[in-house]
Design a protein around this motif. Structure first.
Motif, short mmCIF file in Angstrom:
data_model
loop_
_atom_site.label_atom_id
_atom_site.label_comp_id
_atom_site.label_asym_id
_atom_site.label_seq_id
_atom_site.Cartn_x
_atom_site.Cartn_y
_atom_site.Cartn_z
N TYR A 167 -5.84 67.72 62.98
CA TYR A 167 -7.15 68.25 63.32
C TYR A 167 -7.67 69.30 62.35
O TYR A 167 -8.79 69.79 62.49
CB TYR A 167 -7.13 68.85 64.73
N GLY A 168 -6.85 69.68 61.37
CA GLY A 168 -7.30 70.65 60.38
C GLY A 168 -7.47 72.05 60.93
O GLY A 168 -8.38 72.77 60.52
N THR A 169 -6.58 72.44 61.85
CA THR A 169 -6.72 73.77 62.46
C THR A 169 -6.17 74.89 61.57
O THR A 169 -6.40 76.06 61.87
CB THR A 169 -5.97 73.82 63.81
N GLY A 170 -5.45 74.52 60.52
CA GLY A 170 -4.90 75.54 59.61
C GLY A 170 -5.48 75.41 58.22
O GLY A 170 -6.69 75.28 58.04
N LYS A 171 -4.60 75.40 57.23
CA LYS A 171 -5.04 75.33 55.84
C LYS A 171 -5.32 73.91 55.37
O LYS A 171 -5.99 73.71 54.35
CB LYS A 171 -3.97 75.96 54.94
N LEU A 172 -4.81 72.93 56.08
CA LEU A 172 -5.01 71.54 55.68
C LEU A 172 -6.33 71.00 56.23
O LEU A 172 -6.77 71.42 57.30
CB LEU A 172 -3.85 70.68 56.18
N PRO A 173 -6.95 70.07 55.51
CA PRO A 173 -8.25 69.55 55.96
C PRO A 173 -8.13 68.63 57.17
O PRO A 173 -7.10 68.01 57.41
CB PRO A 173 -8.76 68.77 54.73
N ARG A 174 -9.20 68.60 57.93
CA ARG A 174 -9.25 67.77 59.13
C ARG A 174 -8.96 66.30 58.82
O ARG A 174 -9.46 65.76 57.84
CB ARG A 174 -10.64 67.91 59.76
N TRP A 175 -8.14 65.69 59.65
CA TRP A 175 -7.82 64.27 59.65
C TRP A 175 -6.89 63.85 58.51
O TRP A 175 -6.65 62.65 58.31
CB TRP A 175 -9.09 63.43 59.61
N LEU A 176 -6.32 64.80 57.78
CA LEU A 176 -5.42 64.45 56.67
C LEU A 176 -4.28 63.56 57.15
O LEU A 176 -3.99 62.52 56.54
CB LEU A 176 -4.87 65.73 56.03
N GLY A 177 -3.59 63.97 58.21
CA GLY A 177 -2.43 63.21 58.67
C GLY A 177 -2.78 61.81 59.11
O GLY A 177 -2.01 60.86 58.87
N TYR A 178 -3.92 61.64 59.73
CA TYR A 178 -4.34 60.31 60.16
C TYR A 178 -4.58 59.39 58.96
O TYR A 178 -4.11 58.25 58.94
CB TYR A 178 -5.63 60.39 60.98
N THR A 179 -5.32 59.88 57.99
CA THR A 179 -5.63 59.04 56.82
C THR A 179 -4.37 58.74 56.02
O THR A 179 -4.15 57.60 55.59
CB THR A 179 -6.67 59.73 55.92
N LEU A 180 -3.53 59.75 55.80
CA LEU A 180 -2.31 59.54 55.04
C LEU A 180 -1.39 58.56 55.76
O LEU A 180 -0.84 57.64 55.15
CB LEU A 180 -1.60 60.88 54.81
N GLY A 181 -1.23 58.73 57.06
CA GLY A 181 -0.39 57.81 57.82
C GLY A 181 -0.92 56.39 57.79
O GLY A 181 -0.16 55.42 57.65
N TYR A 182 -2.22 56.24 57.91
CA TYR A 182 -2.86 54.92 57.88
C TYR A 182 -2.59 54.23 56.55
O TYR A 182 -2.29 53.03 56.50
CB TYR A 182 -4.35 55.11 58.11
N GLU A 183 -2.69 54.99 55.45
CA GLU A 183 -2.47 54.41 54.13
C GLU A 183 -0.99 54.09 53.90
O GLU A 183 -0.65 53.06 53.32
CB GLU A 183 -2.98 55.36 53.05
N ILE A 184 -0.10 54.97 54.34
CA ILE A 184 1.33 54.72 54.18
C ILE A 184 1.73 53.43 54.88
O ILE A 184 2.40 52.57 54.30
CB ILE A 184 2.15 55.90 54.75
#
Length: 217
Positions: A167-184
């Motif tokens: 969700y991008g609640t910290g230093k990382l941008p919103r939705w990073l984990g979703y997009t990275l996981g989807y691509e992996i």
């Protein structure tokens, strides 16, 4: 019956949406039965405040393994337009989580999170042949590359912030984990003949590390 649906509707706020929910559940059930067995789950449908849901959708899902929560925000301006296939896709996403979590347990590491979210997204694609959801295409592959080293070093660790990666609640941008996981997961499926999200329910997260490493090449 594999699915037991419970409406928390003491104030009548869910009643106007019950028909849409039932139609979406029937849609997902029929699509899933064509490729896999249905998980045994309790489905809890409830009305929530507008700031509890995905702003772009007006709804959101959660899964704890044996329980799938469907949250609808009746007052949200985007809910009405997302009660068709969008709602079905959200349900399908959570149903893959249910199957995976019941099979191998809840996520314990960052890798587990990335793979479970990626598999759920690809499961929706398998059932609906849809375009990726906004959170699954938030970054280009080139943009993802700068986050790969962090994902590699954190992949097997349990010291991660789920909300920051998704969700991008910290230093990382919103939705990073979703997009990275989807691509992996997409890369893994492309490299392994016959692989698909419906038959990778129990695949260990470690199996997908090579796909993550390929981003750094």
């Amino acid at each position: 019956m594999n699915w037991h649906v419970h409406y928390l509707d003491g104030h009548g706020r869910i009643s106007p949406f019950k028909a849409a929910v039932e139609k979406a559940l029937d849609d997902v059930k029929a699509r899933m039965l064509a490729v896999c067995e249905l998980p045994q789950v309790d489905i809890v449908v409830r009305a929530v405040p507008a700031d509890w849901v995905i702003p772009e959708k007006g709804h959101v899902g959660r899964c704890s393994g044996e329980i799938v929560d469907l949250y609808l925000a009746p007052e949200h301006p985007n809910l009405t337009g997302n009660l068709g296939q969008s709602l079905s896709q959200m349900i399908a996403h959570e149903m893959h989580h249910a199957m995976r979590f019941q099979s191998i347990g809840l996520p314990k590491t960052l890798g587990d999170v990335l793979v479970s979210e990626g598999l759920a997204g690809r499961f929706v694609e398998e059932l609906f042949q849809n375009d990726p959801e906004p959170w699954e295409r938030a970054f280009s592959r080139l943009e993802l590359q700068k986050f790969v080293p962090l994902a590699q070093t954190s992949f097997d660790g349990s010291d991660y912030d789920y909300a920051e990666w998704t969700y991008g609640t910290g230093k990382l941008p919103r939705w990073l984990g979703y997009t990275l996981g989807y691509e992996i997961v997409g890369d893994f499926i492309a490299r392994n003949s016959g692989a698909c999200a419906s038959n990778l329910v129990s695949a260990p997260s470690a199996d997908f590390k090579m796909a993550l490493d390929s981003f750094a090449a």
